[in-house]
Design a protein around this motif. Structure first.
Motif, PDB file in Angstrom:
ATOM      1  N   ARG A  40       0.837  -1.208   0.000  1.00 17.57           N
ATOM      2  CA  ARG A  40       0.000   0.000   0.000  1.00 17.57           C
ATOM      3  C   ARG A  40       0.869   1.254   0.000  1.00 17.57           C
ATOM      4  NH1 ARG A  40      -2.747  -3.204   3.611  1.00 17.57           N
ATOM      5  NH2 ARG A  40      -2.039  -2.039   5.443  1.00 17.57           N
ATOM      6  N   ALA A  41       1.931   1.228   0.777  1.00 16.34           N
ATOM      7  CA  ALA A  41       2.830   2.385   0.817  1.00 16.34           C
ATOM      8  C   ALA A  41       3.461   2.631  -0.551  1.00 16.34           C
ATOM      9  CB  ALA A  41       3.910   2.170   1.878  1.00 16.34           C
ATOM     10  N   GLU A  42       3.825   1.553  -1.247  1.00 16.19           N
ATOM     11  CA  GLU A  42       4.419   1.701  -2.581  1.00 16.19           C
ATOM     12  C   GLU A  42       3.423   2.305  -3.560  1.00 16.19           C
ATOM     13  OE1 GLU A  42       7.537  -2.091  -2.230  1.00 16.19           O
ATOM     14  OE2 GLU A  42       5.591  -2.321  -3.241  1.00 16.19           O
ATOM     15  N   PHE A  43       2.215   1.780  -3.564  1.00 13.94           N
ATOM     16  CA  PHE A  43       1.211   2.304  -4.495  1.00 13.94           C
ATOM     17  C   PHE A  43       0.883   3.763  -4.180  1.00 13.94           C
ATOM     18  CE2 PHE A  43      -3.199   3.213  -5.644  1.00 13.94           C
ATOM     19  CZ  PHE A  43      -3.186   2.911  -7.003  1.00 13.94           C
ATOM     20  N   ILE A  44       0.786   4.087  -2.920  1.00 11.56           N
ATOM     21  CA  ILE A  44       0.486   5.471  -2.527  1.00 11.56           C
ATOM     22  C   ILE A  44       1.588   6.416  -2.962  1.00 11.56           C
ATOM     23  CG2 ILE A  44       0.239   6.977  -0.507  1.00 11.56           C
ATOM     24  CD1 ILE A  44      -1.288   4.558   0.805  1.00 11.56           C
ATOM     25  N   GLU A  45       2.846   5.986  -2.816  1.00 14.13           N
ATOM     26  CA  GLU A  45       3.958   6.825  -3.253  1.00 14.13           C
ATOM     27  C   GLU A  45       3.939   7.003  -4.769  1.00 14.13           C
ATOM     28  OE1 GLU A  45       7.396   9.198  -3.417  1.00 14.13           O
ATOM     29  OE2 GLU A  45       5.836   8.830  -1.903  1.00 14.13           O
ATOM     30  N   GLY A  46       3.679   5.925  -5.478  1.00 10.84           N
ATOM     31  CA  GLY A  46       3.577   6.035  -6.930  1.00 10.84           C
ATOM     32  C   GLY A  46       2.436   6.941  -7.358  1.00 10.84           C
ATOM     33  N   SER A  47       1.311   6.846  -6.652  1.00  5.49           N
ATOM     34  CA  SER A  47       0.164   7.711  -6.959  1.00  5.49           C
ATOM     35  C   SER A  47       0.487   9.173  -6.677  1.00  5.49           C
ATOM     36  CB  SER A  47      -1.055   7.274  -6.128  1.00  5.49           C
ATOM     37  OG  SER A  47      -1.437   5.951  -6.442  1.00  5.49           O
ATOM     38  N   ARG A  48       1.268   9.403  -5.616  1.00 10.81           N
ATOM     39  CA  ARG A  48       1.656  10.785  -5.291  1.00 10.81           C
ATOM     40  C   ARG A  48       2.554  11.360  -6.390  1.00 10.81           C
ATOM     41  NH1 ARG A  48       5.655  13.796  -3.221  1.00 10.81           N
ATOM     42  NH2 ARG A  48       7.092  12.023  -3.227  1.00 10.81           N
ATOM     43  N   LEU A  49       3.514  10.545  -6.861  1.00  5.43           N
ATOM     44  CA  LEU A  49       4.401  11.013  -7.922  1.00  5.43           C
ATOM     45  C   LEU A  49       3.631  11.305  -9.217  1.00  5.43           C
ATOM     46  CD1 LEU A  49       7.472   8.639  -7.407  1.00  5.43           C
ATOM     47  CD2 LEU A  49       7.345  11.086  -6.868  1.00  5.43           C
ATOM     48  N   THR A  94      -3.127   1.465 -17.281  1.00  2.00           N
ATOM     49  CA  THR A  94      -1.713   1.820 -17.423  1.00  2.00           C
ATOM     50  C   THR A  94      -1.235   2.644 -16.235  1.00  2.00           C
ATOM     51  OG1 THR A  94      -1.827   1.754 -19.834  1.00  2.00           O
ATOM     52  CG2 THR A  94      -0.041   3.042 -18.859  1.00  2.00           C
ATOM     53  N   THR A  95      -2.035   3.633 -15.855  1.00  2.00           N
ATOM     54  CA  THR A  95      -1.670   4.468 -14.705  1.00  2.00           C
ATOM     55  C   THR A  95      -1.547   3.632 -13.440  1.00  2.00           C
ATOM     56  OG1 THR A  95      -2.866   6.309 -15.712  1.00  2.00           O
ATOM     57  CG2 THR A  95      -2.346   6.496 -13.368  1.00  2.00           C
ATOM     58  N   SER A  96      -2.414   2.659 -13.283  1.00  2.00           N
ATOM     59  CA  SER A  96      -2.365   1.796 -12.100  1.00  2.00           C
ATOM     60  C   SER A  96      -1.049   1.039 -12.023  1.00  2.00           C
ATOM     61  CB  SER A  96      -3.534   0.804 -12.126  1.00  2.00           C
ATOM     62  OG  SER A  96      -4.764   1.454 -12.293  1.00  2.00           O
ATOM     63  N   VAL A  97      -0.640   0.454 -13.154  1.00  2.00           N
ATOM     64  CA  VAL A  97       0.621  -0.297 -13.179  1.00  2.00           C
ATOM     65  C   VAL A  97       1.795   0.653 -12.956  1.00  2.00           C
ATOM     66  CG1 VAL A  97       2.101  -1.811 -14.538  1.00  2.00           C
ATOM     67  CG2 VAL A  97      -0.388  -2.045 -14.701  1.00  2.00           C
ATOM     68  N   GLN A  98       1.738   1.829 -13.580  1.00  2.00           N
ATOM     69  CA  GLN A  98       2.811   2.813 -13.381  1.00  2.00           C
ATOM     70  C   GLN A  98       2.954   3.198 -11.909  1.00  2.00           C
ATOM     71  OE1 GLN A  98       1.413   5.892 -15.982  1.00  2.00           O
ATOM     72  NE2 GLN A  98       2.509   5.134 -17.777  1.00  2.00           N
ATOM     73  N   ALA A  99       1.831   3.383 -11.225  1.00  2.00           N
ATOM     74  CA  ALA A  99       1.880   3.753  -9.809  1.00  2.00           C
ATOM     75  C   ALA A  99       2.558   2.658  -8.983  1.00  2.00           C
ATOM     76  CB  ALA A  99       0.474   4.026  -9.286  1.00  2.00           C
ATOM     77  N   VAL A 100       2.232   1.407  -9.287  1.00  2.00           N
ATOM     78  CA  VAL A 100       2.853   0.292  -8.569  1.00  2.00           C
ATOM     79  C   VAL A 100       4.362   0.281  -8.803  1.00  2.00           C
ATOM     80  CG1 VAL A 100       3.034  -2.231  -8.457  1.00  2.00           C
ATOM     81  CG2 VAL A 100       0.778  -1.145  -8.551  1.00  2.00           C
ATOM     82  N   LEU A 101       4.770   0.397 -10.074  1.00  2.00           N
ATOM     83  CA  LEU A 101       6.191   0.273 -10.400  1.00  2.00           C
ATOM     84  C   LEU A 101       6.995   1.472  -9.917  1.00  2.00           C
ATOM     85  CD1 LEU A 101       5.928  -1.290 -13.973  1.00  2.00           C
ATOM     86  CD2 LEU A 101       6.248  -2.436 -11.766  1.00  2.00           C
ATOM     87  N   LEU A 102       6.434   2.674 -10.025  1.00  2.00           N
ATOM     88  CA  LEU A 102       7.123   3.849  -9.493  1.00  2.00           C
ATOM     89  C   LEU A 102       7.303   3.738  -7.985  1.00  2.00           C
ATOM     90  CD1 LEU A 102       5.563   6.889 -11.397  1.00  2.00           C
ATOM     91  CD2 LEU A 102       7.967   6.227 -11.363  1.00  2.00           C
ATOM     92  N   TYR A 111      15.772  -1.818  -7.607  1.00  2.00           N
ATOM     93  CA  TYR A 111      14.630  -2.410  -8.321  1.00  2.00           C
ATOM     94  C   TYR A 111      14.684  -1.939  -9.772  1.00  2.00           C
ATOM     95  CZ  TYR A 111       9.965  -4.409  -8.860  1.00  2.00           C
ATOM     96  OH  TYR A 111       8.896  -5.188  -9.240  1.00  2.00           O
ATOM     97  N   GLN A 112      14.742  -2.889 -10.703  1.00  2.00           N
ATOM     98  CA  GLN A 112      14.936  -2.584 -12.113  1.00  2.00           C
ATOM     99  C   GLN A 112      13.654  -2.843 -12.900  1.00  2.00           C
ATOM    100  OE1 GLN A 112      18.081  -1.292 -12.944  1.00  2.00           O
ATOM    101  NE2 GLN A 112      18.283  -1.433 -10.700  1.00  2.00           N
ATOM    102  N   VAL A 113      13.172  -1.804 -13.595  1.00  2.00           N
ATOM    103  CA  VAL A 113      11.934  -1.894 -14.364  1.00  2.00           C
ATOM    104  C   VAL A 113      12.221  -1.589 -15.828  1.00  2.00           C
ATOM    105  CG1 VAL A 113       9.630  -0.915 -14.740  1.00  2.00           C
ATOM    106  CG2 VAL A 113      10.491  -1.234 -12.407  1.00  2.00           C
TER     107      VAL A 113
END
Length: 531
Positions: A40-49, A94-102, A111-113
């Protein structure tokens, strides 16, 4: 629950409550779901970015991640190696996956994407600049204070994080991936990949993950024109993959897809209702009016691929009838005869190499399993039906006489036929017989409708068939073949064997469809007299 803030979503109960709205939307497939404090913390950070907490959603005017975006995140967070996100257009997949990976790049060290779009290299670069770089530059206008380095140089686009993580953008081929080692590879617009590109990406990406613990290959997109060899379609069919797939079931009556609302010409149409039911972005990121506008402008087959969660039928090589459905419907004995209100149907192979005469009728087929289902209200005993191949032969020699002999023994049974090719030629011979048998010429639309009805009956466990080699062979190879308008289809032979015989299924489907116009029967197969 009102729109949660990003901070609200750190709490598991808030996360699950918001995600539940997406889970309430019927999915064709929804795989394993996992949420933890870290994911959840990762997704939230990606969503913030990505500034999801600032962007106003077009569907409801709200801000922040939508329920289905949480669902996408938790499918990926289940940790399967292969993953497919097949969602209608404007679901923000697409945005959802980007948020997870960011978020993972920010939180996880080294972490390599690798990310590409299987359209063009220019499109991948454009989406990187608009979707990722633009919101980051809004958050951090001063490059010196950004928590990552942004590189937009053509062919070298990437984000570099101080913890050693990288997000690299590649052109849609395997060359960029081959030299790297990736924790996550993201192939977007997977439905657009042809056979060669799909194979090139797979061969390039998969070996780069061999030494990575918990590596993931993520394929997302909407439906493409071609199934066979397509990367997204193959991932959807992979039993080891974790899949999220919303869409209109392919077993839907084609008449329901002919217009947005019922009208005089299309009294059974209900496309609007289907879209509202299965599109998880409608009412959040997508206004229903926008979908309607595209429905009016797009060819129906394209609309179903873009917004209906369906794939095109070109190169269809996947078996249309799931083996489990067919096996469940099988009976080991053989019927002695159909009742008076059975319906027969004739289908001759398009090359004239073989022909099938099938029958359908209703039965009381109560067994222990059926009785339990009926008690639970899951099966209507009055709608259990038999399909049976009464006659099959190679070629067409004496076919008209053989069919006529069967019909003479049961004069109340009508014969349905489609007016195409060799089948029509046999029907013309039957019309000359005296007395003339009961003949029903199928309408063109009956063919896709009958196909769907047979699939629906097998899925609902309301259709019975008897083990017969020709029928079983047809069910084992029949694939989806485009027929008519509105994305409709019929049973067809696989591309690898275009002369395969599926006439037993075609005849059985027509007989089953026209059974609706006959009076129901409650006769058991074993109680009927010899035919």
């Amino acid at each position: 629950m009102t729109d949660p803030t990003l901070d609200d979503l750190r709490d598991e109960s808030n996360w699950l409550e918001w995600r539940a709205r997406a889970e309430a939307v019927p999915a064709l497939v929804c795989g394993d779901l996992v949420t933890t404090d870290q994911t959840r913390a990762e997704f939230i950070e990606g969503s913030r970015l990505l500034r999801l907490d600032h962007k106003v959603r077009a569907g409801d005017g709200g801000r922040g991640p939508t329920p289905v975006q949480l669902l996408v995140a938790d499918v990926l967070n289940a940790g399967r190696f292969m993953n497919a996100i097949f969602e209608p257009r404007r679901t923000t997949k697409t945005t959802s996956v980007q948020a997870v990976l960011l978020g993972r790049c920010t939180v996880r060290d080294d972490y390599q994407v690798g990310w590409t779009m299987l359209t063009t290299g220019a499109k991948a670069s454009e989406r990187f600049r608009k979707d990722i770089v633009a919101p980051i530059e809004r958050l951090y206008p001063n490059p010196k204070t950004r928590p990552m380095t942004v590189n937009v140089g053509k062919g070298t686009e990437h984000l570099a994080f101080p913890n050693g993580s990288y997000l690299n953008v590649y052109t849609p081929n395997g060359d960029g991936f081959r030299s790297g080692g990736f924790d996550a590879a993201f192939a977007d617009e997977g439905g657009e990949a042809d056979v060669d590109l799909s194979l090139d990406i797979s061969l390039a990406v998969l070996p780069t993950m061999d030494t990575k613990i918990g590596a993931q290959f993520i394929v997302a997109g909407t439906g493409g024109r071609v199934r066979a060899g397509n990367l997204l379609w193959d991932t959807l069919q992979d039993p080891a993959a974790n899949v999220l797939w919303h869409g209109i079931p392919e077993t839907t009556d084609p008449a329901e897809l002919e217009a947005w609302e019922p009208d005089e010409q299309h009294p059974r149409a209900r496309m609007r209702e289907h879209i509202e039911l299965v599109h998880p972005g409608v009412g959040y990121t997508t206004p229903l009016d926008a979908v309607k506008r595209n429905f009016d402008k797009m060819p129906r087959e394209q609309f179903l691929r873009e917004y209906g969660g369906q794939f095109g039928t070109e190169g269809a090589s996947d078996v249309l009838i799931p083996p489990a459905w067919w096996e469940r419907a099988a009976r080991d004995d053989q019927p002695t005869s159909p009742p008076r209100d059975a319906v027969a149907a004739l289908k001759v192979h398009h090359n004239g190499t073989c022909a099938s005469l099938a029958l359908a009728w209703e039965v009381d087929d109560t067994d222990l399993v059926s009785a339990a289902l009926e008690l639970d209200g899951l099966v209507d005993p009055a709608r259990r039906r038999v399909i049976w191949l009464m006659h099959w032969q190679t070629g067409t020699d004496q076919l008209a006489n053989t069919v006529l002999t069967h019909l003479r023994r049961r004069p109340h049974v009508p014969l349905v036929y489609d007016a195409f090719g060799h089948t029509e030629a046999i029907a013309l011979q039957l019309k000359k017989a005296r007395p003339r048998p009961l003949l029903i010429e199928a309408r063109r639309n009956d063919i896709p409708v009958s196909t769907v009805k047979l699939l629906q009956g097998l899925e609902a466990n309301t259709v019975i068939h008897y083990r017969q080699p020709e029928m079983d062979r047809a069910a084992a190879v029949a694939v989806k073949r485009a027929f008519g308008n509105y994305g409709t289809f019929r049973f067809g032979p696989p591309a690898r064997d275009p002369d395969a015989d599926v006439t037993p299924l075609e005849a059985a489907a027509l007989a089953l469809h026209h059974l609706d116009e006959r009076a129901p029967s409650s006769i058991r197969p074993e109680d009927a007299v010899q035919f």
